[in-house]
Design a protein around this motif. Sequence first.
Motif, PDB file in Angstrom:
ATOM      1  N   VAL A  50      -3.060   0.401  10.010  1.00  0.00           N
ATOM      2  CA  VAL A  50      -2.843   2.003  11.133  1.00  0.00           C
ATOM      3  C   VAL A  50      -2.278   1.537  11.745  1.00  0.00           C
ATOM      4  CG1 VAL A  50      -2.686   3.844  12.820  1.00  0.00           C
ATOM      5  CG2 VAL A  50      -5.134   3.376  11.110  1.00  0.00           C
ATOM      6  N   SER A  51      -0.180   1.317  11.821  1.00  0.00           N
ATOM      7  CA  SER A  51       0.436   0.599  12.585  1.00  0.00           C
ATOM      8  C   SER A  51       1.667   1.603  13.362  1.00  0.00           C
ATOM      9  CB  SER A  51       1.294   0.297  11.509  1.00  0.00           C
ATOM     10  OG  SER A  51       2.317  -0.685  12.516  1.00  0.00           O
ATOM     11  N   LEU A  52       1.603   1.344  14.688  1.00  0.00           N
ATOM     12  CA  LEU A  52       2.138   2.733  15.734  1.00  0.00           C
ATOM     13  C   LEU A  52       3.901   1.596  15.885  1.00  0.00           C
ATOM     14  CD1 LEU A  52       0.023   2.490  18.706  1.00  0.00           C
ATOM     15  CD2 LEU A  52       0.367   3.758  16.527  1.00  0.00           C
ATOM     16  N   VAL A  53       4.754   2.387  15.738  1.00  0.00           N
ATOM     17  CA  VAL A  53       5.916   1.806  15.482  1.00  0.00           C
ATOM     18  C   VAL A  53       7.120   3.014  15.946  1.00  0.00           C
ATOM     19  CG1 VAL A  53       5.577   0.616  13.564  1.00  0.00           C
ATOM     20  CG2 VAL A  53       6.961   2.992  13.589  1.00  0.00           C
ATOM     21  N   THR A  54       8.264   2.039  16.344  1.00  0.00           N
ATOM     22  CA  THR A  54       8.648   3.378  16.463  1.00  0.00           C
ATOM     23  C   THR A  54       9.519   4.386  16.376  1.00  0.00           C
ATOM     24  OG1 THR A  54      11.364   2.628  16.654  1.00  0.00           O
ATOM     25  CG2 THR A  54      10.075   1.940  18.230  1.00  0.00           C
ATOM     26  N   ARG A  55       9.818   6.119  16.582  1.00  0.00           N
ATOM     27  CA  ARG A  55      10.142   6.922  15.873  1.00  0.00           C
ATOM     28  C   ARG A  55      11.439   7.128  15.122  1.00  0.00           C
ATOM     29  NH1 ARG A  55      10.078  12.906  16.291  1.00  0.00           N
ATOM     30  NH2 ARG A  55      12.105  14.035  14.788  1.00  0.00           N
ATOM     31  N   GLU A  56      12.250   5.774  15.583  1.00  0.00           N
ATOM     32  CA  GLU A  56      14.060   5.206  15.558  1.00  0.00           C
ATOM     33  C   GLU A  56      13.461   4.140  13.942  1.00  0.00           C
ATOM     34  OE1 GLU A  56      17.794   2.484  15.893  1.00  0.00           O
ATOM     35  OE2 GLU A  56      16.080   3.171  17.661  1.00  0.00           O
ATOM     36  N   VAL A  76       4.383   0.639   0.710  1.00  0.00           N
ATOM     37  CA  VAL A  76       4.762  -0.202   1.602  1.00  0.00           C
ATOM     38  C   VAL A  76       4.462  -0.880   1.675  1.00  0.00           C
ATOM     39  CG1 VAL A  76       6.308   1.909   3.843  1.00  0.00           C
ATOM     40  CG2 VAL A  76       3.429   0.689   3.276  1.00  0.00           C
ATOM     41  N   THR A  77       5.485  -2.110   2.570  1.00  0.00           N
ATOM     42  CA  THR A  77       4.273  -3.586   2.663  1.00  0.00           C
ATOM     43  C   THR A  77       4.020  -3.301   3.922  1.00  0.00           C
ATOM     44  OG1 THR A  77       5.756  -4.629   0.852  1.00  0.00           O
ATOM     45  CG2 THR A  77       4.338  -6.070   2.370  1.00  0.00           C
ATOM     46  N   ALA A  78       3.144  -3.793   4.795  1.00  0.00           N
ATOM     47  CA  ALA A  78       2.858  -4.220   5.565  1.00  0.00           C
ATOM     48  C   ALA A  78       1.877  -5.314   5.913  1.00  0.00           C
ATOM     49  CB  ALA A  78       1.203  -2.913   5.807  1.00  0.00           C
ATOM     50  N   GLY A 134       0.945  -0.804  -0.100  1.00  0.00           N
ATOM     51  CA  GLY A 134       0.093  -0.804  -0.005  1.00  0.00           C
ATOM     52  C   GLY A 134       1.127   1.549   0.504  1.00  0.00           C
ATOM     53  N   ILE A 135       0.215   2.533   0.398  1.00  0.00           N
ATOM     54  CA  ILE A 135       1.001   3.681   0.032  1.00  0.00           C
ATOM     55  C   ILE A 135       0.230   3.782   1.297  1.00  0.00           C
ATOM     56  CG2 ILE A 135      -0.947   4.337  -0.485  1.00  0.00           C
ATOM     57  CD1 ILE A 135       0.959   6.203  -2.503  1.00  0.00           C
ATOM     58  N   VAL A 169      -1.115   3.496   6.241  1.00  0.00           N
ATOM     59  CA  VAL A 169      -1.132   2.900   4.705  1.00  0.00           C
ATOM     60  C   VAL A 169      -2.663   2.751   4.417  1.00  0.00           C
ATOM     61  CG1 VAL A 169      -0.243   0.922   4.250  1.00  0.00           C
ATOM     62  CG2 VAL A 169       0.862   1.749   5.345  1.00  0.00           C
ATOM     63  N   GLN A 170      -2.483   3.077   3.754  1.00  0.00           N
ATOM     64  CA  GLN A 170      -4.235   2.715   2.479  1.00  0.00           C
ATOM     65  C   GLN A 170      -3.456   1.855   1.481  1.00  0.00           C
ATOM     66  OE1 GLN A 170      -7.172   4.112   2.937  1.00  0.00           O
ATOM     67  NE2 GLN A 170      -7.959   2.671   1.671  1.00  0.00           N
ATOM     68  N   ALA A 171      -4.428  -0.083   1.603  1.00  0.00           N
ATOM     69  CA  ALA A 171      -3.793  -0.552   0.860  1.00  0.00           C
ATOM     70  C   ALA A 171      -4.800  -1.728   0.104  1.00  0.00           C
ATOM     71  CB  ALA A 171      -3.282  -2.307   1.468  1.00  0.00           C
ATOM     72  N   GLY A 172      -5.364  -0.952  -1.290  1.00  0.00           N
ATOM     73  CA  GLY A 172      -6.542  -1.598  -2.041  1.00  0.00           C
ATOM     74  C   GLY A 172      -7.570  -0.109  -0.872  1.00  0.00           C
TER      75      GLY A 172
END
Length: 132
Positions: free
Chosen positions: A99-105, A118-120, A75-76, A91-94
């Motif tokens: 929605v993902s929570l990740v680190t700033r790093e 990206v690939t989620a 998705g994008i 991310v919109q995939a089709g």
Amino acid sequence: MASYSIGQAAQLLGVSSETVRRWADGGRLAVVRDGAGRRVIDGVALAAFARERGAGLHAVPEDDVPTSVRNSFVGIVTALRVDDVAAQVEVQAGPHRLVSLVTREAVEELALDVGVTVTARVKSTSVHIDLP
């Protein structure tokens, strides 16, 4: 056995009713007439069609790193909210919004930004399913 109207099938597939009609008229999606003469789609046939269609919508590139995670969506990035420690990546995939929570790093290492492809990958120990 469940059956679906053209409109219901369109909603489930994330397309317009006209698209479903074109698929039916072109022979890609089997439809039958119900007792009232309306075109309907058998639930089993619709499920098979959705599975086949879904396999191509979010295909992971062939050169991708091998992984045990089977739920992958290309998705994008449509939104990114970053604070001092964490970030929220949308991310919109089709037709799917993830929605993902990740680190700033992680955001910095991956050079994530709005508009990046990206690939989620989704792996969960718990999935809830509700009836409409």
